[in-house]
Design a protein around this motif. Structure first.
Motif, mmCIF file in Angstrom:
data_model
loop_
_atom_site.group_PDB
_atom_site.id
_atom_site.type_symbol
_atom_site.label_atom_id
_atom_site.label_comp_id
_atom_site.label_asym_id
_atom_site.label_seq_id
_atom_site.Cartn_x
_atom_site.Cartn_y
_atom_site.Cartn_z
ATOM 1 N N ARG A 28 0.829 -1.209 0.000
ATOM 2 C CA ARG A 28 0.000 0.000 0.000
ATOM 3 C C ARG A 28 0.862 1.257 0.000
ATOM 4 O O ARG A 28 0.545 2.228 -0.681
ATOM 5 C CB ARG A 28 -0.957 -0.036 1.178
ATOM 6 N N SER A 29 1.943 1.248 0.757
ATOM 7 C CA SER A 29 2.849 2.397 0.799
ATOM 8 C C SER A 29 3.497 2.645 -0.560
ATOM 9 O O SER A 29 3.841 3.777 -0.893
ATOM 10 C CB SER A 29 3.941 2.177 1.847
ATOM 11 N N ALA A 30 3.664 1.580 -1.327
ATOM 12 C CA ALA A 30 4.250 1.694 -2.669
ATOM 13 C C ALA A 30 3.207 2.072 -3.715
ATOM 14 O O ALA A 30 3.513 2.158 -4.897
ATOM 15 C CB ALA A 30 4.928 0.383 -3.053
ATOM 16 N N GLY A 31 1.961 2.272 -3.272
ATOM 17 C CA GLY A 31 0.907 2.670 -4.199
ATOM 18 C C GLY A 31 0.156 1.521 -4.843
ATOM 19 O O GLY A 31 -0.633 1.731 -5.761
ATOM 20 N N LEU A 32 0.379 0.304 -4.359
ATOM 21 C CA LEU A 32 -0.337 -0.850 -4.896
ATOM 22 C C LEU A 32 -1.627 -1.049 -4.113
ATOM 23 O O LEU A 32 -1.650 -0.911 -2.892
ATOM 24 C CB LEU A 32 0.529 -2.106 -4.802
ATOM 25 N N ARG A 33 -2.684 -1.381 -4.818
ATOM 26 C CA ARG A 33 -3.989 -1.571 -4.188
ATOM 27 C C ARG A 33 -4.362 -3.042 -4.231
ATOM 28 O O ARG A 33 -4.396 -3.652 -5.296
ATOM 29 C CB ARG A 33 -5.037 -0.753 -4.930
ATOM 30 N N LEU A 34 -4.672 -3.588 -3.074
ATOM 31 C CA LEU A 34 -5.149 -4.968 -2.977
ATOM 32 C C LEU A 34 -6.661 -4.908 -2.852
ATOM 33 O O LEU A 34 -7.195 -4.262 -1.954
ATOM 34 C CB LEU A 34 -4.540 -5.651 -1.752
ATOM 35 N N THR A 35 -7.360 -5.571 -3.767
ATOM 36 C CA THR A 35 -8.817 -5.490 -3.794
ATOM 37 C C THR A 35 -9.404 -6.789 -4.329
ATOM 38 O O THR A 35 -8.681 -7.715 -4.660
ATOM 39 C CB THR A 35 -9.277 -4.267 -4.617
#
Length: 126
Positions: A28-35
């Protein structure tokens, strides 16, 4: 010629997602979204990027979880697996199994690290 497959299995009820939270937080800090599609909506518009990602990854044999080359080695696959286990638990799933070719030692090691036990090995004829 036969191939050997390893089948890691995990009891979702015993899975400690908090232990693996640093992986999801780093993503998340790297801008990746888990959904999930449950969150996004299961539509052709939302499936298209996943299809493109999986097509791209299949061409380089990185597996069905679809971690792009530039994100490999950063714990993204672990974060995706942790997120998936959380979602499985929300859906009332008690046991999750996956299947890996015996040569895919990185995926097998990751699953064992997360607490999976080998359910069985399967032989398939090519």
């Amino acid at each position: 010629m036969s191939e050997t497959w390893v089948v890691p299995e995990l009891d979702v009820r015993l899975f400690d997602a908090d232990r693996w939270a640093p992986y999801t937080e780093r993503c998340r800090s790297a801008g990746l979204r888990l959904t999930t599609f449950a969150e996004l909506g299961d539509s052709a518009e939302n499936r298209r990027p996943l299809y493109e990602l999986n097509s791209n990854c299949a061409a380089v044999r990185c597996g069905s979880h679809g971690v792009r080359r530039e994100h490999r080695g950063a714990g993204v696959a672990v974060a995706m697996k942790v997120h998936g286990m959380g979602f499985a638990g929300l859906c009332g799933v008690h046991r999750v199994r996956t299947m890996h070719h015996a040569a895919n030692t990185k995926a097998i090691t990751m699953n064992r690290m997360l607490g999976c036990a080998d359910a069985d090995r399967q032989e398939s004829e090519d």
